[in-house]
Design an enzyme around this catalytic site. Structure first.
Site, PDB file in Angstrom:
ATOM      1  N   CYS A 236       0.830  -1.209   0.000  1.00 38.55           N
ATOM      2  CA  CYS A 236       0.000   0.000   0.000  1.00 38.55           C
ATOM      3  C   CYS A 236       0.863   1.258   0.000  1.00 38.55           C
ATOM      4  O   CYS A 236       0.700   2.140  -0.835  1.00 38.55           O
ATOM      5  CB  CYS A 236      -0.942   0.017   1.203  1.00 38.55           C
ATOM      6  SG  CYS A 236      -2.262  -1.197   1.076  1.00 38.55           S
ATOM      7  N   HIS A 237       1.770   1.343   0.975  1.00 33.85           N
ATOM      8  CA  HIS A 237       2.570   2.569   1.064  1.00 33.85           C
ATOM      9  C   HIS A 237       4.053   2.277   1.240  1.00 33.85           C
ATOM     10  O   HIS A 237       4.811   3.143   1.670  1.00 33.85           O
ATOM     11  CB  HIS A 237       2.061   3.453   2.207  1.00 33.85           C
ATOM     12  CG  HIS A 237       0.604   3.768   2.077  1.00 33.85           C
ATOM     13  ND1 HIS A 237      -0.345   3.024   2.724  1.00 33.85           N
ATOM     14  CD2 HIS A 237      -0.055   4.687   1.351  1.00 33.85           C
ATOM     15  CE1 HIS A 237      -1.552   3.495   2.397  1.00 33.85           C
ATOM     16  NE2 HIS A 237      -1.401   4.495   1.562  1.00 33.85           N
ATOM     17  N   GLY A 238       4.444   1.028   0.950  1.00 34.49           N
ATOM     18  CA  GLY A 238       5.866   0.705   0.889  1.00 34.49           C
ATOM     19  C   GLY A 238       6.585   0.602   2.215  1.00 34.49           C
ATOM     20  O   GLY A 238       7.672   1.152   2.367  1.00 34.49           O
TER      21      GLY A 238
END
Lengths: 435, 182
Positions: free
Chosen positions: B146-148
């Site tokens: 999703c956001h690393g």
């Protein structure tokens, strides 16, 4: 007694732009009410409070309930056993339905006794009858949701009433109501949706009801119009406190049922899961429908019924027409009653017929709970005949035949002379003499 | 009429009235709270939900290097049977390199079985790294797409926006190969 009084600048600022505070002040605080209202005038506000209780508990129950034939019964049992205070919320909702009808029936009898339906309050009365019809539909569909035996067979019987409509319309209509060929999952789903919707329609009609009420103000036990400000007192604190006291008494009775006899007004068969293959030996609706159920069953013969004149109708359709007619006739009441005198206090004959109507209704309620055998059938037929005769024959004639007692000159006159008519409690004394 | 109600009241009368207002108000408040609580509490987890609050897992079936995902309280729980190399790597990381410093011993009961709630502590996605072909991130553990966020072989946040290491649920070994979560 005039206008909103406040020093709060925020309230003034908002009220100038949206006059919500002055409107509430106008209708709940300063609102002038006849000074002689008795405790029979408590049931309107009580009905409003019960409606709120039903909506709050209903929303919480809807959050736990599953409207599916395979899960509905179990989800209600889960509410009773597993959900925190679920038993309490459900019992409040269940008994709240019964108490809603108790309160509303008393509210209606008050209106009948004191002639509150007469001009200029005909629309107020008609809106009340609409509320009653909406309540009945809501209560009926709510009773189906637990999906017990009485739920299922009650739904089957009541929806089948519409099959009485001739020319093939009836059967098609019933199939449409069911969404299938019997009461089944589609029926349960739509009943749930409507059971959630209708209470909010009731809230809407209640606002219309209040709007119409506040146009001319409350009727009163003397049934005469207020002659001036000396006949009225502000709603707050005189009637807010009176309503609060009545609410306390009501809640004691309500709590007694919720906590000590929660299933007294229910039917044990509804704790058996619905089975489309087995009909319970004795189907009865909830108590508040029993008088109407008795009228439905009173028509056991294929002849004309009183208010349709000479048309021949079969017993099934006749019963259905009589049952719905018993409520629809209430819409016409303001025009059927030909007497210009409102309160039964000054109508010696009407007073007796009023109590006869009460007796007939109670008898019908009792007959509705009995099996459809003699002597109950005949008793039910006699009571049904009186119910309709009361509205269609007695009331139109009474206005012409009855000699009413003399009316007092004003609401305050009997009070100030002392020893006049018996009055409602707190409001009759000169309010603040002691202070 | 109503205005005359307050006329003629001395200080004493007002005190008494104030007392009545306060006493009645306090009583009303207690009553309202008593009524409100059952309504509010009905929205808390019910008895049947709480009854499903523990999950039993047989970890003996998991081969070394493999991982499984089980459901506990409606959430995914990652159980990885770590290889010796992975354990060594996790234990060898200096605390100074960690964003949320926590030694590997504090996150396991037995070092070969790492048990964690498989929910990224950033915004609740389920990180990748359970299946053989999944990207495992730069630290050989898990990677949240999703956001690393990158997690290491101890499930500790090493890089990315997540604020905390993956949560370790309460669990215990009932016997050598069975754990009870919750």
């Amino acid at each position: 007694m005039s206008g909103l009084k406040t020093n709060n600048r925020a309230i003034k600022w908002l009220d100038n732009r949206l006059p919500i505070f002055s409107t509430m002040n106008h209708h709940l605080v300063d609102y002038p009410a006849p000074r002689n209202l008795n405790y029979m005038w408590n049931f309107g506000s009580l009905a409003g409070i019960v409606l709120v209780i039903m909506i709050i508990t209903g929303i919480l129950l809807a959050m736990q309930y599953t409207p599916h034939v395979d899960h509905a019964f179990d989800s209600v049992e889960r509410i009773m056993r597993d959900v925190n205070y679920g038993w309490l919320i459900r019992y409040i909702h269940m008994n709240g339905a019964s108490f809603f009808f108790i309160v509303v029936y008393l509210h209606m009898l008050r209106g009948l006794y004191y002639g509150s339906y007469k001009a200029p309050r005909e629309v107020l009365w008609g809106l009340g009858v609409i509320i009653l019809l909406l309540m009945m539909a809501t209560a009926f569909m709510g009773y189906v949701l637990p999906w017990g035996q009485m739920s299922f067979w009650g739904a089957t019987v009541i929806t089948n009433l519409f099959s009485a409509i001739p020319w093939g319309i009836g059967d098609a209509l019933v199939t449409w109501l069911w969404g299938g060929f019997s009461v089944d999952n589609p029926t349960l789903n739509r009943f749930f949706a409507l059971h959630y919707l209708l209470p909010f329609l009731i809230v809407g009609v209640v606002f219309l009801h209040l709007w119409a009420l506040h146009r001319f103000g409350s009727n009163n036990p003397l049934g005469i119009d207020a002659k001036g400000p000396q006949d009225k007192i502000p709603f707050h604190p005189y009637y807010t406190i009176k309503d609060m006291f009545g609410l306390g008494v009501f809640l004691i009775a309500f709590a007694a049922f919720v906590f000590y006899a929660p299933n007294y007004m229910g039917h044990e068969d509804n704790y058996i899961e619905a089975n489309p293959l087995v009909t319970p030996a004795h189907i009865v609706p909830e108590w508040y429908f029993l008088p109407f159920y008795a009228m439905l069953r009173a028509i056991t013969f294929d002849i004309s019924i009183p208010f349709t004149g000479i048309v021949l109708i079969d017993a099934k359709l006749g019963g259905v027409l009589v049952m719905f007619g018993s409520i629809l006739i209430l819409f016409l009441l303001p025009w059927l009653d030909s007497s210009p005198v409102r309160s039964a206090r000054f109508r010696p004959l009407y007073k007796q017929f009023f109590w006869l109507l009460v007796v007939a209704s109670v008898v019908l309620g009792y007959v509705g709970a009995m099996p459809p055998e003699q002597p109950w059938v005949t008793i039910g037929q006699i009571a049904t005949a009186y119910y309709f005769a009361h509205f269609l024959i007695v009331l139109p004639l009474l206005g012409k035949l009855e000699r009413p007692k003399p009316l007092p000159a004003s609401i305050s006159e009997p009070v100030l002379k002392g020893g006049g008519q018996p009055q409602g409690a707190a409001a009759t004394h000169k309010p603040m003499e002691k202070a | 009429m109503a205005e005359s109600a307050n006329a003629g009241h001395g200080g004493e009368g007002e005190t008494r009235r104030d007392f009545l207002y306060l006493a009645a108000g306090a009583m009303g408040l207690v009553g309202a709270g008593t009524v409100a609580w059952p309504l509010i509490d009905s929205l808390n987890p019910s008895a049947d939900v709480l009854a499903l609050a523990t999950t039993e897992v047989d970890v003996g079936q998991i081969q070394e290097g493999q991982a499984i995902t089980v459901t506990w309280r409606g959430k995914p729980v990652f159980i990885r049977h770590r290889t010796a190399a992975e354990i060594e790597e996790a234990e060898g990381v200096p605390m100074a390199d960690l964003m949320d410093p926590e030694p590997d011993e504090a996150r396991v009961i037995r070092p070969e079985y790492l048990v964690m709630v498989g929910i990224c502590t950033h915004l609740g996605c389920v990180p990748l790294g359970q299946r053989a072909g999944d990207p495992k991130g730069e630290y050989g553990g898990w990677f949240c797409p999703c956001h690393g966020s990158h997690y290491d072989t101890s499930g500790r946040i090493r890089r990315g926006p997540a604020p905390r290491n993956l949560d370790v649920p309460e669990y215990e070994f009932r016997d050598d190969t069975t754990i009870v979560i919750g």
